[in-house]
Design an enzyme around this catalytic site. Sequence first.
Site, PDB file in Angstrom:
ATOM      1  N   ASP A   1       0.825  -1.205   0.000  1.00  0.00           N
ATOM      2  CA  ASP A   1       0.000   0.000   0.000  1.00  0.00           C
ATOM      3  C   ASP A   1       0.864   1.262   0.000  1.00  0.00           C
ATOM      4  O   ASP A   1       2.083   1.203   0.180  1.00  0.00           O
ATOM      5  CB  ASP A   1      -0.949   0.006   1.204  1.00  0.00           C
ATOM      6  CG  ASP A   1      -0.202   0.048   2.537  1.00  0.00           C
ATOM      7  OD1 ASP A   1       0.459   1.059   2.813  1.00  0.00           O
ATOM      8  OD2 ASP A   1      -0.256  -0.947   3.293  1.00  0.00           O
TER       9      ASP A   1
ATOM     10  N   HIS B   1       9.318  -5.206  -1.266  1.00  0.00           N
ATOM     11  CA  HIS B   1       8.483  -6.199  -1.945  1.00  0.00           C
ATOM     12  C   HIS B   1       7.659  -5.564  -3.054  1.00  0.00           C
ATOM     13  O   HIS B   1       6.725  -6.188  -3.557  1.00  0.00           O
ATOM     14  CB  HIS B   1       7.572  -6.902  -0.948  1.00  0.00           C
ATOM     15  CG  HIS B   1       8.304  -7.855  -0.070  1.00  0.00           C
ATOM     16  ND1 HIS B   1       7.711  -8.500   0.990  1.00  0.00           N
ATOM     17  CD2 HIS B   1       9.582  -8.281  -0.083  1.00  0.00           C
ATOM     18  CE1 HIS B   1       8.606  -9.275   1.595  1.00  0.00           C
ATOM     19  NE2 HIS B   1       9.744  -9.153   0.953  1.00  0.00           N
TER      20      HIS B   1
ATOM     21  N   ARG C   1      -1.269  24.598  11.728  1.00  0.00           N
ATOM     22  CA  ARG C   1      -0.607  25.083  12.941  1.00  0.00           C
ATOM     23  C   ARG C   1      -0.384  23.940  13.934  1.00  0.00           C
ATOM     24  O   ARG C   1       0.671  23.844  14.561  1.00  0.00           O
ATOM     25  CB  ARG C   1      -1.439  26.196  13.583  1.00  0.00           C
ATOM     26  CG  ARG C   1      -1.507  27.469  12.742  1.00  0.00           C
ATOM     27  CD  ARG C   1      -2.216  28.598  13.469  1.00  0.00           C
ATOM     28  NE  ARG C   1      -2.031  29.856  12.761  1.00  0.00           N
ATOM     29  CZ  ARG C   1      -2.941  30.426  11.992  1.00  0.00           C
ATOM     30  NH1 ARG C   1      -4.140  29.845  11.836  1.00  0.00           N
ATOM     31  NH2 ARG C   1      -2.690  31.555  11.362  1.00  0.00           N
TER      32      ARG C   1
ATOM     33  N   GLY D   1      -4.189  34.447  14.441  1.00  0.00           N
ATOM     34  CA  GLY D   1      -3.479  33.186  14.231  1.00  0.00           C
ATOM     35  C   GLY D   1      -2.473  32.906  15.324  1.00  0.00           C
ATOM     36  O   GLY D   1      -2.313  31.764  15.764  1.00  0.00           O
TER      37      GLY D   1
END
Length: 464
Positions: free
Chosen positions: A112, A150, A365, A389
């Site tokens: 995956d 693999h 953040r 912020g």
Amino acid sequence: MDQGLSDFLRDYVDALERGSAALFVGAGLSMATGLPGWGKLLEGMAREIGLDVGKEHDLVSLSQYYVNRYAGNRTHLESLVRRTFDRDVAIPDNHRILARLPIGHVWTTNYDEILEGAWREAGKVFDVKSRSRDLTTSDPEADALLFKMHGTASQPDAIVLTKDDYERYARTRPAFLQILESDLTTRTFLFLGLSFTDPNLGHVLSALRRSFEDGPRQHYTILRRPSDPYDAQRFAHLVTDLHRYGIRALVVDDFAGITEILRKLERRRAQRSVFVSGSFPEDGDEKERAFVASIARGVGRIVGSKNMQLVTGLGRVVGSAAVTGLVEALDGRTAAAISRRLVVRPVREVVPPGASLEAWKKKSREDLIVQSGVMIVIGGLRRGVPAPGVLEEFEIAKAQGLVVLPIAATGHAARAIHEAMRADPGAHLPAEIDAASFEALGAETKDEGAILAAIERCLGRLAT
């Protein structure tokens, strides 16, 4: 704290600091996403050839039997792997934590692409090695190497899946084994999601054994203890047997215990990382801007001189000045040494489908702050008011247990945060920060030398 856990945190953080940490990921770490293990993957094929996957212990041979049924044609098997693993899935917390750590070499037997997704989400780039020819090229802009020994689901024709593949591995992919053996000798590994009883780990354990005999090196794994009494007894023998390979096991009772240990690892690593928060408009008062930038540059120099890591969102005034100071302090070091001391991630403005801008900015953040143990606040002015912020970053830092050092003399958000902390020092100041040093960061202190000296004292105590 358990001695084994204490040793692991010390050793692995030291390896992260030196750039010699490595990671080996098995299928168990991906199963939280709903992806199947080998047994589930081959269940239908086993029925098709008249076998019961629940009664088969050698699944490599089972896949070979299936291919034999079709006279060596792997098309059905490769198609199944692509359909099963070549798709987007939610990134688990364990992968996110690992992606934030400065791990240079990552190994996996998984098909995956969850690791790639996690590193990409963290703003990092992998140089993926899934075929032998990939080992002859390099990506100079990559943050880390990912060895998919693999193969990968997006290239199913080259995956290692059948008994034939495993028996010919040393001949068809010798360079992977050579690099792995070298890494096992020179790097400290953390093995995750591996059962160590899976036959597809045969060549990995062989490489471990050879490297351990040539030059013993301590590696670590985290394993879940089985609930069945007989399986638990067998598990105890496995844990002891891993010592033959130089692997020390940390044992947990459930999968949540793995996440808990990884969070402790991240927090231990974060103690030597400083997040510089703040902002100041480029068109703001020239004298004030010069003072804010000079303080930020001085902070960067202190972080560099103490061999700590600087984390910043790279604002045009505060962030860039702090980075300049760090580079000045590390003058003469290699580019690799500097890169290990610097994490720069601008707050992301490009919003993925289905997410709001504010939620995405907050996540940006949080991803930066979680990598840090200390937050230094400088300035914080936006459109004439304390920057929202920066104030939000303070709240995030408090929730995550960071030590916050606001330099009130730089004004605005930094001053507001300092005043709030001064009003309730018991809730905000750890024992390592003395009251005199915190007061030296107050609005009354205008001397740049005194401010930076106070910052240096605080970081000196926190870094020990």
